[in-house]
Design a protein around this motif. Structure first.
Motif, PDB file in Angstrom:
ATOM      1  N   SER A   1      -5.155  -0.351  -5.598  1.00  0.00           N
ATOM      2  CA  SER A   1      -6.011   1.021  -5.874  1.00  0.00           C
ATOM      3  C   SER A   1      -7.517   0.925  -5.325  1.00  0.00           C
ATOM      4  O   SER A   1      -8.052  -0.164  -5.546  1.00  0.00           O
ATOM      5  CB  SER A   1      -5.943   1.307  -7.339  1.00  0.00           C
ATOM      6  OG  SER A   1      -4.701   1.675  -7.867  1.00  0.00           O
ATOM      7  N   GLU A   2      -7.844   2.106  -5.014  1.00  0.00           N
ATOM      8  CA  GLU A   2      -9.273   2.104  -4.301  1.00  0.00           C
ATOM      9  C   GLU A   2      -9.616   3.629  -4.815  1.00  0.00           C
ATOM     10  O   GLU A   2      -9.012   4.218  -5.263  1.00  0.00           O
ATOM     11  CB  GLU A   2      -9.328   2.051  -2.804  1.00  0.00           C
ATOM     12  CG  GLU A   2      -8.908   0.603  -2.207  1.00  0.00           C
ATOM     13  CD  GLU A   2      -9.040   0.502  -0.821  1.00  0.00           C
ATOM     14  OE1 GLU A   2      -8.920  -0.644  -0.331  1.00  0.00           O
ATOM     15  OE2 GLU A   2      -9.319   1.560  -0.141  1.00  0.00           O
TER      16      GLU A   2
ATOM     17  N   ALA B   1     -11.596   5.667  -3.276  1.00  0.00           N
ATOM     18  CA  ALA B   1     -11.070   6.749  -2.188  1.00  0.00           C
ATOM     19  C   ALA B   1      -9.882   7.256  -2.243  1.00  0.00           C
ATOM     20  O   ALA B   1      -9.434   8.357  -1.842  1.00  0.00           O
ATOM     21  CB  ALA B   1     -11.683   6.428  -0.871  1.00  0.00           C
ATOM     22  N   THR B   2      -8.879   6.479  -2.208  1.00  0.00           N
ATOM     23  CA  THR B   2      -7.411   6.399  -2.065  1.00  0.00           C
ATOM     24  C   THR B   2      -6.749   6.688  -3.338  1.00  0.00           C
ATOM     25  O   THR B   2      -5.697   7.525  -3.506  1.00  0.00           O
ATOM     26  CB  THR B   2      -6.743   5.557  -1.168  1.00  0.00           C
ATOM     27  OG1 THR B   2      -6.691   4.220  -2.216  1.00  0.00           O
ATOM     28  CG2 THR B   2      -7.523   5.009   0.063  1.00  0.00           C
TER      29      THR B   2
ATOM     30  N   PRO C   1      -1.846   3.912  -5.113  1.00  0.00           N
ATOM     31  CA  PRO C   1      -1.307   3.656  -3.897  1.00  0.00           C
ATOM     32  C   PRO C   1       0.058   4.170  -3.744  1.00  0.00           C
ATOM     33  O   PRO C   1       0.705   4.554  -2.640  1.00  0.00           O
ATOM     34  CB  PRO C   1      -0.973   2.107  -3.692  1.00  0.00           C
ATOM     35  CG  PRO C   1      -1.164   1.815  -5.159  1.00  0.00           C
ATOM     36  CD  PRO C   1      -1.984   2.689  -5.911  1.00  0.00           C
TER      37      PRO C   1
ATOM     38  N   ARG D   1       0.418   7.310  -4.093  1.00  0.00           N
ATOM     39  CA  ARG D   1       0.207   8.662  -3.477  1.00  0.00           C
ATOM     40  C   ARG D   1       0.236   8.572  -1.811  1.00  0.00           C
ATOM     41  O   ARG D   1      -0.002   9.705  -1.133  1.00  0.00           O
ATOM     42  CB  ARG D   1      -1.108   9.437  -3.889  1.00  0.00           C
ATOM     43  CG  ARG D   1      -1.030   9.612  -5.404  1.00  0.00           C
ATOM     44  CD  ARG D   1       0.003  10.740  -5.801  1.00  0.00           C
ATOM     45  NE  ARG D   1      -0.320  11.094  -7.180  1.00  0.00           N
ATOM     46  CZ  ARG D   1       0.405  12.222  -7.903  1.00  0.00           C
ATOM     47  NH1 ARG D   1       1.357  12.951  -7.108  1.00  0.00           N
ATOM     48  NH2 ARG D   1       0.476  12.510  -8.915  1.00  0.00           N
TER      49      ARG D   1
ATOM     50  N   GLY E   1      -2.309   7.148   0.164  1.00  0.00           N
ATOM     51  CA  GLY E   1      -3.301   6.643   1.144  1.00  0.00           C
ATOM     52  C   GLY E   1      -3.448   5.562   1.625  1.00  0.00           C
ATOM     53  O   GLY E   1      -2.959   4.660   1.165  1.00  0.00           O
ATOM     54  N   VAL E   2      -4.093   5.583   2.827  1.00  0.00           N
ATOM     55  CA  VAL E   2      -4.334   4.320   3.730  1.00  0.00           C
ATOM     56  C   VAL E   2      -5.515   3.659   2.968  1.00  0.00           C
ATOM     57  O   VAL E   2      -6.422   4.220   2.903  1.00  0.00           O
ATOM     58  CB  VAL E   2      -4.622   4.566   4.991  1.00  0.00           C
ATOM     59  CG1 VAL E   2      -4.920   3.428   5.796  1.00  0.00           C
ATOM     60  CG2 VAL E   2      -3.647   5.441   5.574  1.00  0.00           C
ATOM     61  N   PRO E   3      -5.525   2.166   2.758  1.00  0.00           N
ATOM     62  CA  PRO E   3      -6.689   1.604   2.123  1.00  0.00           C
ATOM     63  C   PRO E   3      -7.888   1.442   3.034  1.00  0.00           C
ATOM     64  O   PRO E   3      -7.684   1.413   4.336  1.00  0.00           O
ATOM     65  CB  PRO E   3      -5.899   0.225   1.670  1.00  0.00           C
ATOM     66  CG  PRO E   3      -4.714   0.100   2.520  1.00  0.00           C
ATOM     67  CD  PRO E   3      -4.072   1.351   2.807  1.00  0.00           C
ATOM     68  N   GLU E   4      -9.032   1.583   2.547  1.00  0.00           N
ATOM     69  CA  GLU E   4     -10.214   1.556   3.232  1.00  0.00           C
ATOM     70  C   GLU E   4     -10.601  -0.071   3.308  1.00  0.00           C
ATOM     71  O   GLU E   4     -11.598  -0.519   3.953  1.00  0.00           O
ATOM     72  CB  GLU E   4     -11.411   2.473   2.513  1.00  0.00           C
ATOM     73  CG  GLU E   4     -11.202   3.624   2.696  1.00  0.00           C
ATOM     74  CD  GLU E   4     -12.508   4.562   2.130  1.00  0.00           C
ATOM     75  OE1 GLU E   4     -13.174   3.867   1.175  1.00  0.00           O
ATOM     76  OE2 GLU E   4     -12.431   5.654   2.571  1.00  0.00           O
TER      77      GLU E   4
ATOM     78  N   LYS F   1     -11.502  -3.101  -4.395  1.00  0.00           N
ATOM     79  CA  LYS F   1     -10.124  -2.676  -5.312  1.00  0.00           C
ATOM     80  C   LYS F   1     -10.603  -2.319  -6.569  1.00  0.00           C
ATOM     81  O   LYS F   1     -11.484  -2.883  -7.118  1.00  0.00           O
ATOM     82  CB  LYS F   1      -9.191  -3.772  -4.990  1.00  0.00           C
ATOM     83  CG  LYS F   1      -8.657  -4.123  -3.711  1.00  0.00           C
ATOM     84  CD  LYS F   1      -7.992  -2.789  -3.273  1.00  0.00           C
ATOM     85  CE  LYS F   1      -7.490  -3.229  -1.627  1.00  0.00           C
ATOM     86  NZ  LYS F   1      -6.651  -2.278  -1.071  1.00  0.00           N
TER      87      LYS F   1
ATOM     88  N   TYR G   1      -5.791  -2.572   5.653  1.00  0.00           N
ATOM     89  CA  TYR G   1      -5.530  -1.946   6.978  1.00  0.00           C
ATOM     90  C   TYR G   1      -5.737  -3.128   7.866  1.00  0.00           C
ATOM     91  O   TYR G   1      -6.992  -3.575   7.849  1.00  0.00           O
ATOM     92  CB  TYR G   1      -6.275  -0.752   7.384  1.00  0.00           C
ATOM     93  CG  TYR G   1      -5.973  -0.320   8.848  1.00  0.00           C
ATOM     94  CD1 TYR G   1      -4.791   0.369   9.037  1.00  0.00           C
ATOM     95  CD2 TYR G   1      -6.870  -0.474   9.765  1.00  0.00           C
ATOM     96  CE1 TYR G   1      -4.617   0.583  10.273  1.00  0.00           C
ATOM     97  CE2 TYR G   1      -6.702   0.031  10.980  1.00  0.00           C
ATOM     98  CZ  TYR G   1      -5.535   0.513  11.350  1.00  0.00           C
ATOM     99  OH  TYR G   1      -4.942   1.062  12.496  1.00  0.00           O
TER     100      TYR G   1
END
Length: 387
Positions: free
Chosen positions: A130-131, A133-134, A137, A139, A141-144, A160, A177
């Motif tokens: 989990s992040e 912004a995203t 996980p 959902r 979202g691409v990790p930053e 994280k 990423y």
């Protein structure tokens, strides 16, 4: 405890549940410490290691117990009756180990080394994905968090959130990423590696004892062999039976609230009554409602687990909707049960002298664990329409 005993079917179940019960009795004594510090007590890890709890889901060739899903849920539900935060936290570790052992997502050599570390040293691991912004996980979202390749290693940089047991983990499985691969991958990173730090951000209403702080990675150097998963090579299987540790945990909390409420009702006698309140019809009505709800949720959960254990690998993929539904049914019913338990106890349920207010706070967290209710409803609707 009679209601809990319903799903204990043989001597092996009894032995496993007794093990979980011994640990539950110990970790329950430290709930106040975890609540105050918002951290996972190291002493809890020591108790789990002493019982070799961390290797239970390993295959027998690695000196594990090769727990079935049904057995896994039995133990986790019993542990959660002592402390839900401990059960939820350890459930992630055990579930991940179970998935890696059964689906062999990693290279055989890497998993063999990792499994022996778990068995011999009782190491503790969790995925941290989990992040801020995203979001979750699940959902998509691409990790930053970024992995930059330099020769035979990568440099990992990112932060994280919701990193359960952050301060006591031995290893993180970190999503990032991967620039040179142009895809998302996961790295196995030792917690004491240079550039890894814990930012103690965890200050929540419920499940405080999970210690789910932020983990910060600042140019952490990781050998290329520790890139253990790539999404473009990932197992396409979507059904993950081990995630039923989540509903098992919250039903365990609800069971604890139920037992405490009944104990209170049998022993509390206001001077306006000639008997304890357990003899009052509307209190009996509430107790009956609690048991009816728990019967429904637990029966469904253990039935799905039993089906999972009896299915082939391909057949298990057909249970994805049932797995998702189990989580939604169990967590919502667990919330309803704790609410009714607090109505039985009355205003005393808000007092720190009892655990009801903690049950109430902790059980709310289940609504925010994956999969979310809206996603479950969509899964069921799409399946119905496609049929």
């Amino acid at each position: 405890m009679q209601m809990f005993e319903t799903y204990i079917k043989n001597d092996r179940h009894r032995t496993l549940v007794d093990k979980a019960g011994r640990i539950a009795a110990k970790v329950e004594q430290r709930v106040h410490i975890a609540e105050a510090s918002a951290q996972f007590p190291q002493e809890n890890i020591n108790d789990l290691r002493a019982e070799r709890y961390l290797s239970l889901t390993l295959p027998t060739e690695y000196n594990g117990e090769a727990l079935s899903l049904y057995e896994f849920l039995l133990m986790q539900e019993r542990l959660a009756m002592g402390d839900g935060a401990t059960a939820l936290s350890i459930g992630w570790h055990l579930g991940i180990v179970k998935e890696l052992a059964e689906d062999r997502i990693w290279e055989n050599e890497t998993f063999d080394w990792f499994a022996r570390e778990v068995a011999d040293k009782q190491i503790l691991v969790n995925r941290i994905a989990s992040e801020k912004a995203t979001g979750s996980p699940t959902r998509g979202g691409v990790p930053e968090t970024i992995a930059k390749r330099e020769g035979d290693h990568y440099l990992i940089t990112g932060r994280k959130t919701f990193s359960t047991m952050a301060s006591v983990l031995d290893y993180f499985i970190v999503s990032a990423y991967v620039e040179d691969q142009d895809t998302v991958g996961s790295f196995l990173i030792k917690s004491d590696q240079a550039g890894v730090s814990i930012d103690k951000t965890w200050d929540t209403l419920g499940m405080r004892g999970t210690g789910s702080d932020d983990v910060v990675f600042n140019q952490v150097k990781v050998n290329e062999t520790m890139l253990v998963e790539l999404n473009k090579q990932a197992n396409t299987k979507k059904a993950k039976g081990w995630l039923l540790h989540i509903p098992a945990c919250y039903l365990g909390i609800a069971m604890a609230a139920r037992n405490d409420a009944i104990d209170f009702a049998k022993n509390f006698q206001p001077n306006s009554l000639k008997t304890p309140i357990a003899e009052v019809p509307h209190i009996q009505q509430k107790i009956g409602e609690i048991d009816l709800k728990l019967m429904q949720a637990r029966c469904f959960m253990y039935q799905v687990a039993q089906e999972w254990d009896q299915c082939s690998s391909d057949q298990r993929q057909e249970l994805s909707a049932e797995l998702a539904a189990t989580k939604t049914i169990a967590t919502n019913i667990a919330n309803e049960v704790v609410d009714i338990a607090m109505r039985i106890v009355g205003g005393r349920g808000l007092s720190k002298a009892y655990r009801f207010e903690q049950y109430y706070r902790d059980v709310r967290a289940g609504l925010h664990n994956p999969p979310m209710d809206d996603m479950v409803i969509q899964i069921l609707a799409k399946r119905a329409i496609s049929e």
